[in-house]
Design a protein around this motif. Structure first.
Motif, mmCIF file in Angstrom:
data_model
loop_
_atom_site.group_PDB
_atom_site.id
_atom_site.type_symbol
_atom_site.label_atom_id
_atom_site.label_comp_id
_atom_site.label_asym_id
_atom_site.label_seq_id
_atom_site.Cartn_x
_atom_site.Cartn_y
_atom_site.Cartn_z
ATOM 1 N N MET A 1 6.237 -11.784 0.622
ATOM 2 C CA MET A 1 5.510 -10.906 0.979
ATOM 3 C C MET A 1 3.819 -11.000 1.078
ATOM 4 S SD MET A 1 5.181 -7.068 -0.553
ATOM 5 C CE MET A 1 6.945 -6.518 -0.382
ATOM 6 N N THR A 2 3.144 -10.988 1.954
ATOM 7 C CA THR A 2 1.874 -11.324 2.221
ATOM 8 C C THR A 2 1.089 -10.656 1.575
ATOM 9 O OG1 THR A 2 1.450 -10.105 4.389
ATOM 10 C CG2 THR A 2 2.601 -12.434 4.469
ATOM 11 N N TYR A 3 -0.261 -11.119 1.324
ATOM 12 C CA TYR A 3 -1.394 -10.386 0.830
ATOM 13 C C TYR A 3 -1.555 -8.593 1.363
ATOM 14 C CZ TYR A 3 -6.238 -9.066 -0.260
ATOM 15 O OH TYR A 3 -7.327 -8.255 -0.469
ATOM 16 N N GLN A 4 -1.654 -8.765 2.755
ATOM 17 C CA GLN A 4 -1.753 -7.407 3.648
ATOM 18 C C GLN A 4 -0.675 -6.541 3.202
ATOM 19 O OE1 GLN A 4 -2.536 -10.589 4.859
ATOM 20 N NE2 GLN A 4 -4.425 -10.378 6.169
ATOM 21 N N GLU A 5 0.523 -7.039 3.284
ATOM 22 C CA GLU A 5 1.638 -6.315 2.875
ATOM 23 C C GLU A 5 1.513 -5.559 1.449
ATOM 24 O OE1 GLU A 5 4.835 -9.132 5.763
ATOM 25 O OE2 GLU A 5 5.421 -8.455 3.616
ATOM 26 N N LYS A 6 1.327 -6.477 0.633
ATOM 27 C CA LYS A 6 1.201 -5.870 -0.911
ATOM 28 C C LYS A 6 0.051 -5.061 -0.775
ATOM 29 C CE LYS A 6 2.771 -10.168 -2.964
ATOM 30 N NZ LYS A 6 2.463 -11.593 -3.494
ATOM 31 N N LYS A 7 -1.229 -5.291 -0.313
ATOM 32 C CA LYS A 7 -2.362 -4.313 -0.120
ATOM 33 C C LYS A 7 -1.856 -2.907 0.407
ATOM 34 C CE LYS A 7 -7.066 -4.355 0.399
ATOM 35 N NZ LYS A 7 -8.416 -4.911 0.957
ATOM 36 N N SER A 8 -1.268 -3.314 1.344
ATOM 37 C CA SER A 8 -0.740 -1.603 1.919
ATOM 38 C C SER A 8 0.193 -0.975 1.107
ATOM 39 C CB SER A 8 0.031 -2.155 3.577
ATOM 40 O OG SER A 8 -0.731 -2.846 4.270
ATOM 41 N N ILE A 9 1.013 -1.552 0.414
ATOM 42 C CA ILE A 9 1.730 -0.974 -0.686
ATOM 43 C C ILE A 9 0.947 -0.389 -1.622
ATOM 44 C CG2 ILE A 9 3.790 -1.159 -2.205
ATOM 45 C CD1 ILE A 9 4.873 -3.201 -0.374
ATOM 46 N N VAL A 10 0.060 -1.156 -2.262
ATOM 47 C CA VAL A 10 -0.979 -0.698 -3.062
ATOM 48 C C VAL A 10 -1.703 0.458 -2.974
ATOM 49 C CG1 VAL A 10 -2.805 -1.485 -4.669
ATOM 50 C CG2 VAL A 10 -1.066 -2.965 -4.584
ATOM 51 N N SER A 11 -2.103 0.464 -1.605
ATOM 52 C CA SER A 11 -2.980 1.402 -1.201
ATOM 53 C C SER A 11 -2.226 2.733 -0.800
ATOM 54 C CB SER A 11 -3.341 0.872 0.372
ATOM 55 O OG SER A 11 -4.075 2.041 0.797
ATOM 56 N N LEU A 12 -0.783 2.630 -0.556
ATOM 57 C CA LEU A 12 0.016 3.727 -0.403
ATOM 58 C C LEU A 12 0.263 4.464 -1.735
ATOM 59 C CD1 LEU A 12 1.803 5.241 1.632
ATOM 60 C CD2 LEU A 12 3.825 3.611 1.304
ATOM 61 N N ILE A 13 0.496 3.716 -2.723
ATOM 62 C CA ILE A 13 1.026 4.154 -4.212
ATOM 63 C C ILE A 13 -0.220 4.669 -4.616
ATOM 64 C CG2 ILE A 13 1.561 3.569 -6.442
ATOM 65 C CD1 ILE A 13 3.388 1.076 -5.014
ATOM 66 N N THR A 14 -1.616 4.105 -4.396
ATOM 67 C CA THR A 14 -2.835 4.361 -5.071
ATOM 68 C C THR A 14 -3.066 6.146 -4.547
ATOM 69 O OG1 THR A 14 -3.792 2.351 -4.993
ATOM 70 C CG2 THR A 14 -5.317 4.122 -5.325
ATOM 71 N N ALA A 15 -2.885 6.128 -3.031
ATOM 72 C CA ALA A 15 -3.190 7.326 -2.336
ATOM 73 C C ALA A 15 -2.148 8.563 -2.680
ATOM 74 C CB ALA A 15 -2.861 7.250 -0.932
ATOM 75 N N ILE A 16 -1.014 8.115 -3.137
ATOM 76 C CA ILE A 16 0.062 9.242 -3.636
ATOM 77 C C ILE A 16 -0.225 9.619 -5.078
ATOM 78 C CG2 ILE A 16 2.315 9.727 -4.185
ATOM 79 C CD1 ILE A 16 3.252 7.877 -1.816
ATOM 80 N N LEU A 17 -0.807 8.704 -5.800
ATOM 81 C CA LEU A 17 -0.832 9.256 -7.288
ATOM 82 C C LEU A 17 -2.030 9.773 -7.222
ATOM 83 C CD1 LEU A 17 0.084 5.682 -9.089
ATOM 84 C CD2 LEU A 17 1.124 7.723 -9.361
ATOM 85 N N ILE A 18 -3.373 9.331 -6.665
ATOM 86 C CA ILE A 18 -4.423 10.020 -6.920
ATOM 87 C C ILE A 18 -4.375 11.402 -6.316
ATOM 88 C CG2 ILE A 18 -6.958 10.059 -5.836
ATOM 89 C CD1 ILE A 18 -6.905 7.006 -5.995
ATOM 90 N N PHE A 19 -3.760 11.538 -5.253
ATOM 91 C CA PHE A 19 -3.739 13.002 -4.663
ATOM 92 C C PHE A 19 -2.631 14.049 -5.419
ATOM 93 C CE2 PHE A 19 -1.797 16.290 -1.673
ATOM 94 C CZ PHE A 19 -2.831 16.610 -0.910
ATOM 95 N N GLY A 20 -1.661 13.198 -5.990
ATOM 96 C CA GLY A 20 -0.757 13.884 -6.838
ATOM 97 C C GLY A 20 -1.249 14.433 -8.035
ATOM 98 N N SER A 21 -2.164 13.388 -8.791
ATOM 99 C CA SER A 21 -2.615 13.935 -10.139
ATOM 100 C C SER A 21 -3.855 15.034 -10.048
ATOM 101 C CB SER A 21 -2.909 12.671 -10.772
ATOM 102 O OG SER A 21 -3.815 11.864 -9.996
#
Lengths: 74, 147
Positions: free
Chosen positions: B1-21
């Motif tokens: 998995m490339t850097y950008q793919e990993k970064k997109s996943i991290v960004s997605l998880i971050t957005a969900i966690l921040i918004f949810g909490s």
């Protein structure tokens, strides 16, 4: 998503040029390694400018690096 | 998995966690009376604080991610965005904007249907969140499947 119709011989050409790494080619043509990976996988058709830069990096013409359609039909 | 793919996943998880909490923390504090001055003050501060918290958290997590990426892979993250990155970013922004506009129209539609301002704000905020998620998913999709 369907594969792009613009194919290339970048992987073979890298091998022929002293096994040039993807990073070395990326540095030569001014893109990231991920873009070279995408090009080799056929996931991305480069801009004309990038195509010329890649061809120049191998000292070849554009047609010797890139082709349109299925290369097996050539 | 490339850097950008990993970064997109991290960004997605971050957005969900921040918004949810953030929602879990803020929603119980919502004022009772609809359409009051207090209600508008609450929703205004909800949006502004969420925006600031999201920006700060994204920057912080991006720094942590880059450090973790360097340690785990021994590779440096790309220092610039090339033509593929720019193209994918444009597509992600387009899709994200489209979803946000749909959310905005749905929020206005709620007002037209005589719903309270609270419903309108909830739809508007949900639209903003879904547009953010759409942007991250679009990036991930194009980095994985190509353009």
């Amino acid at each position: 998503m369907s594969k792009n119709l613009v194919g290339n011989h970048i992987r073979r050409l890298r091998f022929d040029h002293d096994e040039m790494t993807q990073q070395q080619l990326a540095d030569k043509v001014g893109v990231t390694r991920q873009t070279i990976v995408a090009l080799e996988k056929g996931n991305y058709s480069p801009s004309l400018e990038l195509a010329f830069r890649i061809a120049l990096a191998f000292n070849l013409s554009l047609e010797e690096v890139f082709f349109y359609g299925d290369s097996t039909k050539e | 998995m490339t850097y950008q793919e990993k970064k997109s996943i991290v960004s997605l998880i971050t957005a969900i966690l921040i918004f949810g909490s953030y929602c879990a923390y803020m929603f119980p504090k919502a004022p009772e009376g609809a359409d009051s001055t207090e209600s508008f003050h609450y929703w205004g501060s909800f949006v502004i604080i969420l925006t600031l918290v999201s920006i700060a958290a994204h920057i912080l997590i991006s720094i942590i991610f880059n450090i973790a990426f360097r340690i785990t892979t021994g590779e440096k993250e790309p220092a610039f965005a090339d033509e593929l990155d720019k193209l994918i970013n444009l597509k992600a922004t387009r899709n994200s904007f489209f979803v946000f506009v749909l959310g905005f129209l749905a929020a206005m539609g709620a007002l037209v249907n005589d719903q309270s301002s609270q419903v309108m704000f909830v739809i508007l905020i949900a639209g903003g969140f879904i547009s953010d998620v759409t942007g991250s998913i679009t990036k991930l999709y194009h980095y994985r499947k190509g353009v």
